[in-house]
Write a protein that holds these residues in place. Structure first.
Motif, PDB file in Angstrom:
ATOM      1  N   ASN A 211       0.814  -1.208   0.000  1.00 20.04           N
ATOM      2  CA  ASN A 211       0.000   0.000   0.000  1.00 20.04           C
ATOM      3  C   ASN A 211       0.853   1.265   0.000  1.00 20.04           C
ATOM      4  OD1 ASN A 211      -2.702   1.175   0.087  1.00 20.04           O
ATOM      5  ND2 ASN A 211      -2.097   1.925   2.098  1.00 20.04           N
ATOM      6  N   HIS A 212       2.092   1.178   0.425  1.00 16.06           N
ATOM      7  CA  HIS A 212       2.979   2.339   0.378  1.00 16.06           C
ATOM      8  C   HIS A 212       3.399   2.636  -1.055  1.00 16.06           C
ATOM      9  CE1 HIS A 212       3.267   2.688   4.722  1.00 16.06           C
ATOM     10  NE2 HIS A 212       3.377   1.371   4.756  1.00 16.06           N
ATOM     11  N   GLU A 213       3.376   1.606  -1.907  1.00 13.12           N
ATOM     12  CA  GLU A 213       3.801   1.785  -3.295  1.00 13.12           C
ATOM     13  C   GLU A 213       2.637   1.859  -4.274  1.00 13.12           C
ATOM     14  OE1 GLU A 213       7.365   0.085  -4.760  1.00 13.12           O
ATOM     15  OE2 GLU A 213       7.699  -0.954  -2.861  1.00 13.12           O
ATOM     16  N   PHE A 214       1.493   1.266  -3.899  1.00 17.12           N
ATOM     17  CA  PHE A 214       0.348   1.199  -4.805  1.00 17.12           C
ATOM     18  C   PHE A 214      -0.940   1.520  -4.062  1.00 17.12           C
ATOM     19  CE2 PHE A 214       3.568  -1.707  -6.351  1.00 17.12           C
ATOM     20  CZ  PHE A 214       3.696  -1.302  -7.670  1.00 17.12           C
ATOM     21  N   GLY A 215      -1.856   2.153  -4.760  1.00 13.29           N
ATOM     22  CA  GLY A 215      -3.194   2.341  -4.222  1.00 13.29           C
ATOM     23  C   GLY A 215      -3.941   1.019  -4.354  1.00 13.29           C
ATOM     24  N   LEU A 216      -4.253   0.380  -3.231  1.00 11.86           N
ATOM     25  CA  LEU A 216      -4.842  -0.961  -3.243  1.00 11.86           C
ATOM     26  C   LEU A 216      -6.367  -0.968  -3.214  1.00 11.86           C
ATOM     27  CD1 LEU A 216      -2.450  -2.883  -0.817  1.00 11.86           C
ATOM     28  CD2 LEU A 216      -2.357  -2.735  -3.317  1.00 11.86           C
ATOM     29  N   MET A 217      -7.010   0.154  -3.412  1.00 14.91           N
ATOM     30  CA  MET A 217      -8.471   0.211  -3.350  1.00 14.91           C
ATOM     31  C   MET A 217      -9.158  -0.866  -4.201  1.00 14.91           C
ATOM     32  SD  MET A 217      -9.547   2.290  -1.105  1.00 14.91           S
ATOM     33  CE  MET A 217     -11.255   2.466  -1.609  1.00 14.91           C
ATOM     34  N   PRO A 218      -8.706  -1.155  -5.412  1.00 16.59           N
ATOM     35  CA  PRO A 218      -9.383  -2.194  -6.191  1.00 16.59           C
ATOM     36  C   PRO A 218      -9.352  -3.577  -5.524  1.00 16.59           C
ATOM     37  CG  PRO A 218      -8.022  -0.862  -7.623  1.00 16.59           C
ATOM     38  CD  PRO A 218      -7.689  -0.470  -6.204  1.00 16.59           C
TER      39      PRO A 218
ATOM     40  N   ARG B  60      -6.612  -4.095 -10.956  1.00 16.96           N
ATOM     41  CA  ARG B  60      -5.527  -3.211 -11.375  1.00 16.96           C
ATOM     42  C   ARG B  60      -5.330  -2.108 -10.352  1.00 16.96           C
ATOM     43  NH1 ARG B  60      -4.785  -3.787 -17.145  1.00 16.96           N
ATOM     44  NH2 ARG B  60      -4.968  -6.053 -17.348  1.00 16.96           N
ATOM     45  N   VAL B  61      -4.089  -1.942  -9.938  1.00 19.15           N
ATOM     46  CA  VAL B  61      -3.727  -0.901  -8.977  1.00 19.15           C
ATOM     47  C   VAL B  61      -2.828   0.115  -9.667  1.00 19.15           C
ATOM     48  CG1 VAL B  61      -3.981  -2.456  -6.999  1.00 19.15           C
ATOM     49  CG2 VAL B  61      -1.743  -2.237  -8.102  1.00 19.15           C
ATOM     50  N   PHE B  62      -2.617   1.245  -9.009  1.00 18.09           N
ATOM     51  CA  PHE B  62      -1.848   2.323  -9.607  1.00 18.09           C
ATOM     52  C   PHE B  62      -0.689   2.705  -8.700  1.00 18.09           C
ATOM     53  CE2 PHE B  62      -6.168   2.457 -11.102  1.00 18.09           C
ATOM     54  CZ  PHE B  62      -5.974   2.455 -12.483  1.00 18.09           C
ATOM     55  N   PRO B  63       0.495   2.873  -9.278  1.00 17.55           N
ATOM     56  CA  PRO B  63       1.665   3.219  -8.463  1.00 17.55           C
ATOM     57  C   PRO B  63       1.549   4.615  -7.878  1.00 17.55           C
ATOM     58  CG  PRO B  63       2.222   3.271 -10.795  1.00 17.55           C
ATOM     59  CD  PRO B  63       0.803   2.784 -10.707  1.00 17.55           C
TER      60      PRO B  63
ATOM     61  N   ILE C 174       0.292  -9.796 -12.905  1.00 14.90           N
ATOM     62  CA  ILE C 174       0.849  -8.461 -12.691  1.00 14.90           C
ATOM     63  C   ILE C 174      -0.367  -7.531 -12.658  1.00 14.90           C
ATOM     64  CG2 ILE C 174       2.344  -6.640 -13.603  1.00 14.90           C
ATOM     65  CD1 ILE C 174       3.843  -9.244 -12.826  1.00 14.90           C
ATOM     66  N   CYS C 175      -0.468  -6.689 -11.644  1.00  8.39           N
ATOM     67  CA  CYS C 175      -1.684  -5.897 -11.418  1.00  8.39           C
ATOM     68  C   CYS C 175      -1.550  -4.430 -11.770  1.00  8.39           C
ATOM     69  CB  CYS C 175      -2.135  -6.039  -9.965  1.00  8.39           C
ATOM     70  SG  CYS C 175      -2.665  -7.701  -9.588  1.00  8.39           S
ATOM     71  N   GLY C 176      -0.589  -4.081 -12.592  1.00 12.12           N
ATOM     72  CA  GLY C 176      -0.475  -2.691 -13.005  1.00 12.12           C
ATOM     73  C   GLY C 176       0.952  -2.307 -13.327  1.00 12.12           C
ATOM     74  N   ALA C 177       1.103  -1.047 -13.634  1.00 14.38           N
ATOM     75  CA  ALA C 177       2.409  -0.496 -14.007  1.00 14.38           C
ATOM     76  C   ALA C 177       3.346  -0.469 -12.798  1.00 14.38           C
ATOM     77  CB  ALA C 177       2.229   0.917 -14.561  1.00 14.38           C
ATOM     78  N   PRO C 178       4.641  -0.507 -13.055  1.00 17.73           N
ATOM     79  CA  PRO C 178       5.608  -0.517 -11.954  1.00 17.73           C
ATOM     80  C   PRO C 178       5.705   0.815 -11.221  1.00 17.73           C
ATOM     81  CG  PRO C 178       6.745  -0.553 -14.075  1.00 17.73           C
ATOM     82  CD  PRO C 178       5.280  -0.611 -14.364  1.00 17.73           C
ATOM     83  N   ALA C 179       6.006   0.693  -9.937  1.00 20.12           N
ATOM     84  CA  ALA C 179       6.316   1.854  -9.105  1.00 20.12           C
ATOM     85  C   ALA C 179       7.832   1.953  -9.003  1.00 20.12           C
ATOM     86  CB  ALA C 179       5.717   1.681  -7.707  1.00 20.12           C
ATOM     87  N   TRP C 180       8.317   3.165  -8.795  1.00 21.21           N
ATOM     88  CA  TRP C 180       9.740   3.365  -8.562  1.00 21.21           C
ATOM     89  C   TRP C 180       9.956   3.452  -7.064  1.00 21.21           C
ATOM     90  CZ3 TRP C 180      12.378   8.482  -7.796  1.00 21.21           C
ATOM     91  CH2 TRP C 180      13.759   8.312  -7.632  1.00 21.21           C
TER      92      TRP C 180
END
Length: 178
Positions: free
Chosen positions: A27-34, A111-114, A149-155
């Motif tokens: 959750n620190h890297e991705f919005g897990l709402m979905p 799908r989550v978002f970074p 894989i649930c979305g684009a990568p986070a940095w």
């Protein structure tokens, strides 16, 4: 016997005093709402650590077999985590690898978002075949087990990695891990 690999596991009951997603590293890297509706039946895995002399598919398979046993015995339905890719080349290999993994994308509802996206638009995501990095053993293990894989990568600037969000529904677990 010598320990050569470990995983950090965070079961749903380990943070009962706060909302489930807020206690997860993912959750620190991705919005897990979905994924909110499945988190109460989900284990988060992270920080896989394997001794350098044992970093192979066989070691990952053994780690995954133990993890699958834990999941099955605990009646957990999902596993989530982040799979890291080195950014030693500035992120081009990570962007190219992400683009090669499109066949392994989750259904849209997961799908989550970074929160800190890897800037895919400014990276070369189409490296020639000779320059394509191999799929890291951990990611290969996730995908062979049946993960998405649930979305684009986070940095992740602290570790200088591109992190991919991963979800494994246990109903998809490949039989060799079960």
């Amino acid at each position: 016997a010598e320990a050569v690999g470990t995983y950090r596991l965070l079961p749903p009951h380990s943070n009962d005093h706060q909302p489930r997603a807020s206690g997860l590293i993912s959750n620190h890297e991705f919005g897990l709402m979905p994924m909110e509706s499945i988190l109460d039946r989900t284990i988060e895995v992270g920080r896989a650590c394997v001794h350098p002399d044992y970093r192979s598919g066989a070691t990952i398979t053994l780690l995954w077999a133990g993890l699958a046993r834990y999941m099955i015995e605990g009646h957990y339905e999902h596993l989530i985590g982040c799979a890291s890719v080195s950014m030693a080349d500035g992120g081009h290999a990570a962007a190219s690898l992400y683009n090669r993994l499109t066949d392994h994308m989750s259904p849209l509802e997961y799908r989550v978002f970074p929160r800190c996206p890897l800037p895919l638009g400014s990276l070369r995501g189409d490296l020639p075949e000779a320059q394509q990095p191999p799929v890291p053993p951990l990611i290969k293990g996730y995908l062979r087990a049946g993960a998405w894989i649930c979305g684009a990568p986070a940095w992740d600037p602290d570790f200088n990695t591109a992190d991919l969000p991963v979800l494994l529904p246990m109903r998809q677990l490949d039989a060799r891990y079960a």
